[in-house]
Design an enzyme around this catalytic site. Structure first.
Site: not given
Ligand code: PGA
Length: 246
Positions: A67, A136, A138, A143
């Site tokens: 992304d 959450n 995702h 999302e």
């Molecule tokens: P993070 O993010 O590695 O910064 O915890 C993971 C994600 O949001 O997929």
């Protein structure tokens, strides 16, 4: 899903790097799907150390990132292109032309989504996708509520995601509210998936993934239960008192 429990972030990073290196050695032309965020930084550091010590070559490797933030160009230090260059690509012998991140500044985003999706297909698909998980649930920037049949698309980020990512920006107002992300079906087409989970703030998400909750779009990571080849490397703090088979 296979679960590997490790002691801490450091061990998760080492195990993940070993896993990736083995695949790169087995298939020097591998298509790797890569992730950004706090979780894979240690893994990338281990890949760099290994490259410097043992000379693992990335010359023929192609990468596809999950992304990118909408509105940030690759020279913006909060963009995921900048992250990848500075956390990994600049320190291994990969050909930058073979590193792909969706554009956050495309003139036509519908076109960019199609181009990115087609590019992955044209290269024969992703062999190994590295994933983190949002608190959450995702995966990528998909999302809760994202269709399981989604391809690369534009998303509105949830407030919880914006807050979680604000630590990288000077002010929360600077965090982009939209992103371009591989879709859930794009991720699920990967031949193999390596999910990395570390820290207390991921405990609830991991519990929801492992505790037999139904597979539903309200919790995007649950789709991984439908994938034939997922390995999770999670640290003790994230696993907590979950009963897992190692
Ligand atoms: P993070 O993010 O590695 O910064 O915890 C993971 C994600 O949001 O997929």
């Amino acid at each position: 899903m296979k679960i590997i429990e490790v002691q801490d972030y450091q061990q998760m990073s080492r195990r993940a790097a070993e896993y990736i290196i083995k695949k790169v050695v087995q298939n020097p032309s591998i298509n790797l799907g890569l992730a950004t965020g706090g979780t894979p930084i240690g893994t990338y550091k281990c890949l760099i150390e290994d490259h410097q010590k043992s000379g693992t070559s990335y010359q023929k490797v192609t990468t596809f990132n999950l992304d990118e933030y909408i509105g940030l160009s690759g020279d913006n230090e909060n963009s995921y292109r900048y992250f990848m260059d500075n956390q990994l690509f600049n320190y291994i012998n990969i050909n930058k032309a073979n590193t792909n991140v969706p554009s956050g500044i495309a003139a036509d985003f519908q076109e960019e989504c199609k181009r990115y999706e087609d590019l992955i297909t044209k290269h024969g698909g992703i062999d190994l996708q590295i994933l983190g998980i949002g608190s959450n649930g995702h995966i990528g920037f998909n999302e809760p509520g994202t269709s399981f049949s989604s391809k690369t698309h534009i998303v509105e980020l949830e407030e919880s995601t914006i807050q979680a990512n604000a630590r990288y920006f000077n002010r929360i107002e600077e965090v982009p509210t939209k992103a371009i992300t591989m879709g859930i079906s794009t991720i699920m087409k990967s031949k193999e998936i390596l999910l990395l989970v570390s820290g207390e703030e991921k405990r609830e998400a991991l519990a929801r993934l492992l505790d037999g909750e139904i597979i539903h779009e309200s919790f995007p990571a649950s789709v991984l239960k439908n994938h034939p080849c997922v390995t999770i490397i999670a640290d003790k703090v994230a696993i907590a008192d979950l009963k897992v088979q190692c």
